[in-house]
Design a protein around this motif. Structure first.
Motif, PDB file in Angstrom:
ATOM      1  N   ARG A  93       0.834  -1.193   0.000  1.00 32.31           N
ATOM      2  CA  ARG A  93       0.000   0.000   0.000  1.00 32.31           C
ATOM      3  C   ARG A  93       0.872   1.248   0.000  1.00 32.31           C
ATOM      4  N   LYS A  94       0.509   2.215  -0.846  1.00 33.70           N
ATOM      5  CA  LYS A  94       1.273   3.456  -0.954  1.00 33.70           C
ATOM      6  C   LYS A  94       0.301   4.636  -0.933  1.00 33.70           C
ATOM      7  N   VAL A  95       0.559   5.590  -0.041  1.00 30.85           N
ATOM      8  CA  VAL A  95      -0.329   6.731   0.143  1.00 30.85           C
ATOM      9  C   VAL A  95       0.457   8.026  -0.073  1.00 30.85           C
ATOM     10  N   PHE A  96      -0.062   8.885  -0.936  1.00 27.14           N
ATOM     11  CA  PHE A  96       0.546  10.191  -1.189  1.00 27.14           C
ATOM     12  C   PHE A  96      -0.433  11.260  -0.734  1.00 27.14           C
ATOM     13  N   GLU A 125      -2.250  13.833 -11.260  1.00 23.08           N
ATOM     14  CA  GLU A 125      -2.132  13.365 -12.637  1.00 23.08           C
ATOM     15  C   GLU A 125      -0.762  13.697 -13.213  1.00 23.08           C
ATOM     16  N   LEU A 126      -0.237  14.864 -12.887  1.00 25.83           N
ATOM     17  CA  LEU A 126       1.089  15.231 -13.375  1.00 25.83           C
ATOM     18  C   LEU A 126       2.160  14.279 -12.858  1.00 25.83           C
ATOM     19  N   LEU A 127       1.982  13.803 -11.632  1.00 20.93           N
ATOM     20  CA  LEU A 127       2.935  12.854 -11.060  1.00 20.93           C
ATOM     21  C   LEU A 127       2.633  11.409 -11.431  1.00 20.93           C
ATOM     22  N   GLY A 128       1.506  11.184 -12.102  1.00 18.06           N
ATOM     23  CA  GLY A 128       1.155   9.818 -12.496  1.00 18.06           C
ATOM     24  C   GLY A 128       0.929   8.913 -11.302  1.00 18.06           C
ATOM     25  N   LEU A 129       0.276   9.418 -10.260  1.00 17.02           N
ATOM     26  CA  LEU A 129       0.136   8.646  -9.030  1.00 17.02           C
ATOM     27  C   LEU A 129      -0.717   7.392  -9.218  1.00 17.02           C
ATOM     28  N   GLY A 133       0.313   3.385  -8.744  1.00 22.27           N
ATOM     29  CA  GLY A 133      -0.251   2.618  -7.639  1.00 22.27           C
ATOM     30  C   GLY A 133      -0.357   3.349  -6.317  1.00 22.27           C
ATOM     31  N   TRP A 134      -0.371   4.697  -6.353  1.00 23.66           N
ATOM     32  CA  TRP A 134      -0.468   5.473  -5.130  1.00 23.66           C
ATOM     33  C   TRP A 134      -1.900   5.951  -4.885  1.00 23.66           C
ATOM     34  N   GLU A 135      -2.357   5.838  -3.653  1.00 21.72           N
ATOM     35  CA  GLU A 135      -3.595   6.492  -3.229  1.00 21.72           C
ATOM     36  C   GLU A 135      -3.296   7.973  -3.043  1.00 21.72           C
ATOM     37  N   PHE A 136      -4.244   8.816  -3.384  1.00 21.69           N
ATOM     38  CA  PHE A 136      -4.035  10.258  -3.293  1.00 21.69           C
ATOM     39  C   PHE A 136      -4.994  10.865  -2.279  1.00 21.69           C
ATOM     40  N   VAL A 137      -4.453  11.648  -1.345  1.00 22.50           N
ATOM     41  CA  VAL A 137      -5.248  12.320  -0.320  1.00 22.50           C
ATOM     42  C   VAL A 137      -5.052  13.817  -0.497  1.00 22.50           C
TER      43      VAL A 137
END
Length: 256
Positions: A93-96, A125-129, A133-137
């Motif tokens: 799991r990866k959270v940004f 979107e610019l970082l391609g999260l 596979g990153w969750e975005f908060v």
């Protein structure tokens, strides 16, 4: 007298918490050490607390042209850093979490380029999260993992932020960045659990600080935080300060 026995439980899940890096004014040595930490720790979860980028070029504040990178350069560095991180470890799991520096992109669009706002992609979107596979908060939001809340900040800055976050946590541990300090408080909750409030340091280059007097940055500490997630949901956190290219991870000295 009956001997104490060690109970073998399921291994605790490990959380690597990464504070403000501020690419492209980050400290390369601190980042390389952080990659070694990730490789050694093999975390199950990674949480990036925001301000991965600096985005000073679109800040409303004055800036040093000799330090500031262009936005596209920072985006490129950010993507490279995310790929480097997940190359040395394989968390499930990866959270940004978006910080106030990433939020500068939205502020700039709204204040300076409203007519072009729909043509400028949001920071995730610019970082391609998503594709990475990153969750975005989003900024000013938090995410719960076990009995812990993670956010870029909880509305308070400075030395009082740790105490205030613990008061606001209502029995939850509170983990955040933003202050660049590496400090924590621990208290026992009414139900006998332990709750912590911890601000997790930073990865910036001290020489790049041009927005405040150097004497006011003595509380800034390069480092990261490790969390151990119990099956009960409690997370116990351990601060990891970086000292001249070295740190201690689970009893082992890591150096570059």
């Amino acid at each position: 007298m009956k001997k104490a026995q060690v109970v073998k439980n399921k291994p605790l899940e490990k959380i690597l918490v990464i504070p403000d890096q501020h690419f492209n004014i980050n400290c390369n040595r601190a980042w390389k050490l952080l990659l070694l930490v990730a490789k050694q720790l093999k975390p199950d979860i990674i949480v990036i607390l925001g301000d991965m980028l600096d985005l000073a070029d679109i800040s409303r504040y004055s800036k040093d042209a000799n330090i500031v990178a262009k936005v596209h350069e920072e985006i490129s560095s950010g993507k490279q850093a995310l790929d480097e991180l997940t190359k040395v470890c394989k968390p499930y799991r990866k959270v940004f979490i978006e910080g106030n520096h990433e939020e500068r992109l939205n502020t700039y669009k709204n204040d300076k380029a409203e007519a072009l706002a729909n043509l400028i992609n949001p920071i995730d979107e610019l970082l391609g999260l998503e594709e990475r596979g990153w969750e975005f908060v989003k900024y000013k939001h938090s995410i719960k993992i076990g009995r812990c809340k993670f956010s870029h900040f909880f509305g308070h800055s400075g030395d009082i932020s740790v105490k205030k976050a613990l008061e606001d946590g209502q029995g939850y541990s509170m983990v955040f960045g933003h202050t660049h300090a590496l400090s924590y408080l621990t208290k026992r909750t009414d139900d006998g659990r332990v709750a912590q409030s911890i601000t997790c340091g930073w990865g910036g280059d001290f020489k790049s600080i041009d927005y405040r007097h150097q004497i006011k940055t003595k509380g800034y500490v390069q480092g990261c935080v490790i969390g151990y997630l119990f099956s009960s949901g409690t997370v116990q956190f351990v601060p990891v300060p970086f000292q001249r290219g070295s740190c201690v991870i689970e009893g082992k000295l890591i150096s570059i």
